[in-house]
Write an enzyme that holds these catalytic residues in place. Structure first.
Site, PDB file in Angstrom:
ATOM      1  NE  ARG A  80      -2.699   0.921   3.436  1.00  0.00           N
ATOM      2  CZ  ARG A  80      -3.437   0.606   4.499  1.00  0.00           C
ATOM      3  NH1 ARG A  80      -4.667   0.158   4.343  1.00  0.00           N
ATOM      4  NH2 ARG A  80      -2.957   0.715   5.713  1.00  0.00           N
ATOM      5  CE  LYS A 183      -2.586   4.547   7.103  1.00  0.00           C
ATOM      6  NZ  LYS A 183      -3.875   5.028   7.590  1.00  0.00           N
ATOM      7  CD  GLU A 219     -12.191   5.431   4.200  1.00  0.00           C
ATOM      8  OE1 GLU A 219     -11.744   4.407   4.746  1.00  0.00           O
ATOM      9  OE2 GLU A 219     -11.528   6.107   3.395  1.00  0.00           O
TER      10      GLU A 219
HETATM   11  N1  PLP Z   1      -9.574   4.023   6.240  1.00  0.00           N
HETATM   12  C1  PLP Z   1      -8.756   5.020   6.589  1.00  0.00           C
HETATM   13  C2  PLP Z   1      -9.045   6.388   6.087  1.00  0.00           C
HETATM   14  C3  PLP Z   1      -7.653   4.761   7.428  1.00  0.00           C
HETATM   15  O1  PLP Z   1      -6.837   5.747   7.797  1.00  0.00           O
HETATM   16  C4  PLP Z   1      -7.421   3.447   7.881  1.00  0.00           C
HETATM   17  C5  PLP Z   1      -6.261   3.145   8.715  1.00  0.00           C
HETATM   18  O2  PLP Z   1      -5.249   2.707   8.243  1.00  0.00           O
HETATM   19  C6  PLP Z   1      -8.304   2.441   7.471  1.00  0.00           C
HETATM   20  C7  PLP Z   1      -9.375   2.763   6.668  1.00  0.00           C
HETATM   21  C8  PLP Z   1      -8.091   1.025   7.898  1.00  0.00           C
HETATM   22  O3  PLP Z   1      -7.060   0.420   7.154  1.00  0.00           O
HETATM   23  P1  PLP Z   1      -6.196  -0.751   7.759  1.00  0.00           P
HETATM   24  O4  PLP Z   1      -7.141  -1.833   8.118  1.00  0.00           O
HETATM   25  O5  PLP Z   1      -5.287  -1.161   6.661  1.00  0.00           O
HETATM   26  O6  PLP Z   1      -5.484  -0.222   8.933  1.00  0.00           O
HETATM   27  C1  COI Z   2      -4.592   3.009  11.322  1.00  0.00           C
HETATM   28  O1  COI Z   2      -5.628   2.385  11.555  1.00  0.00           O
HETATM   29  O2  COI Z   2      -3.488   2.493  11.335  1.00  0.00           O
HETATM   30  C2  COI Z   2      -4.595   4.407  11.007  1.00  0.00           C
HETATM   31  O3  COI Z   2      -3.766   4.811  10.268  1.00  0.00           O
HETATM   32  C3  COI Z   2      -5.491   5.285  11.714  1.00  0.00           C
HETATM   33  C4  COI Z   2      -4.758   6.547  12.044  1.00  0.00           C
HETATM   34  C5  COI Z   2      -4.907   7.557  10.974  1.00  0.00           C
HETATM   35  C6  COI Z   2      -5.060   7.042  13.396  1.00  0.00           C
END
Ligand code: PLP
Ligand code: COI
Length: 339
Positions: A80, A183, A219
């Site tokens: 990612r 991200k 989301e």
């Molecule tokens: N959506 C957003 C905007 C996020 O910042 C995060 C955190 O990383 C997620 C979803 C969840 O992603 P992940 O499960 O890869 O941590």
């Molecule tokens: C995560 O779930 O790892 C995130 O990045 C959330 C964070 C922006 C607080």
């Protein structure tokens, strides 16, 4: 082991011993550097400061009952980050360097990995940014990659208890053809206004709808959305949400447990028909949702009538954590041992 109140840790920053850094200059990545400095020396014309050329990741290290340190699906975070780097024209970090830095920073801060059974974990924050000098709007020619860690507790203060979410329409975190799938820091800057607004009104996080029609669910703050209906796990398909690694894992897990999974556009008006709803992410883990209020229409959707998370959300939460902490066999090959 350092002396911290492990079971009371918030989701915040605590200084640890070391962080690791590498620099891309003259077409090459440097070797990793280990430092105890918390500050970075940065040129005032660096592209990250002016033009938001910056991306990050969020992952965790877990200590099992056996004392072993586990990472969860780190290659997915690396992929990612590659995607985020390519999306805003930054130099991607080679996989070997990423893993070497990840392993080093976790092991160097081993005494900060929370003990098993405290509900806490070590949050890992990889950060890549344009450190080269530009005044015109152009990609930098130099990049810095660093990883720091910090022990954390639950992201939502409720932990695994129902949270309240508010649907907002007066700001978007990302555009359909923008950077929502990456991200990158800009998306989070764009989400601050919505986040602060709903916190002030007593909600845990904002729910964003699609930016064009305001009809479909995108989301929730920094987490993906999922719902359960008739034994099916349903999660939005959208070109403006972050592809969550937790969500991707829950889809596999739910199918493994014998349920169905669907990734498709999800309309707001479907909310009244869902049996369970939740937010998922590395920080949020699984946060069951007890109430969603549409702040414009005033419509309120309620879940968890007995105040407890629903059965499928609970099963998913327990199974995911059991894999992450090593309480059950990992049938998917998601876990990497570090020691
Ligand atoms: N959506 C957003 C905007 C996020 O910042 C995060 C955190 O990383 C997620 C979803 C969840 O992603 P992940 O499960 O890869 O941590
Ligand atoms: C995560 O779930 O790892 C995130 O990045 C959330 C964070 C922006 C607080």
């Amino acid at each position: 082991m350092v002396d911290l109140k492990w079971s009371e840790l918030p989701f915040g920053y605590i200084k640890t011993n070391y962080n690791v850094r590498a620099y891309f200059k003259n077409g090459n990545w440097s070797k990793l550097e280990i430092t105890d400095k918390e500050h970075i020396d940065i040129h005032m014309a660096a592209t990250c400061l002016h033009y938001g050329q910056e991306a990050f990741e969020g992952m965790k290290a877990y200590r099992g009952k056996d004392g072993k340190i586990r990472l969860f699906r780190w290659e997915e975070n690396w992929k990612r980050l590659q995607n985020s780097a390519n999306g805003i024209l930054m130099e991607p970090v080679p996989k070997d360097l990423f893993f070497e830095m990840l392993k080093t920073v976790v092991l160097k801060n081993e005494e900060f990995i929370p003990p098993y059974g405290t509900g806490a974990s070590l949050y890992i924050r990889p950060l890549l940014f344009g450190s080269g000098v530009r005044v015109g709007v152009k990609p930098a020619d130099e990049y810095t990659f660093l990883i720091f860690v910090t022990p954390v507790g639950p992201y939502f203060k409720e932990g695994f208890k129902p949270v309240k979410i508010a649907i907002i329409r007066d700001s978007d975190r990302a555009a359909p053809l923008g950077t929502g799938t990456l991200k990158v820091g800009g998306n989070y800057a764009a989400s601050l206004r919505g986040g602060e607004r709903v916190h002030a009104e007593g909600y845990g996080a904002p729910m964003y709808l699609d930016a064009i029609e305001k009809k479909y669910i995108d989301e929730i703050g920094a987490a993906n959305f999922f719902a359960i209906k008739d034994g099916t796990y349903i999660t939005p398909k959208s070109s403006s949400i972050l592809p969550s690694i937790t969500n991707k894992s829950l889809i596999q897990l739910v199918e493994h447990l014998g349920y169905k999974a669907e990734r498709r556009p999800v309309r707001e008006d479907e909310l009244s028909g869902f049996e369970e709803v939740g937010a998922c992410g590395t920080a949020a883990i699984i946060s069951p949702i007890g109430e969603i209020k549409d702040l414009d229409s005033g419509e309120v959707y309620k879940y968890c009538p007995d105040g407890k998370p629903g059965p499928i959300s609970t099963k998913l939460y327990e199974t995911l954590l059991a894999i992450q902490y090593g309480d059950m066999e990992d049938p998917f090959g998601w876990v990497t041992f570090l020691d």
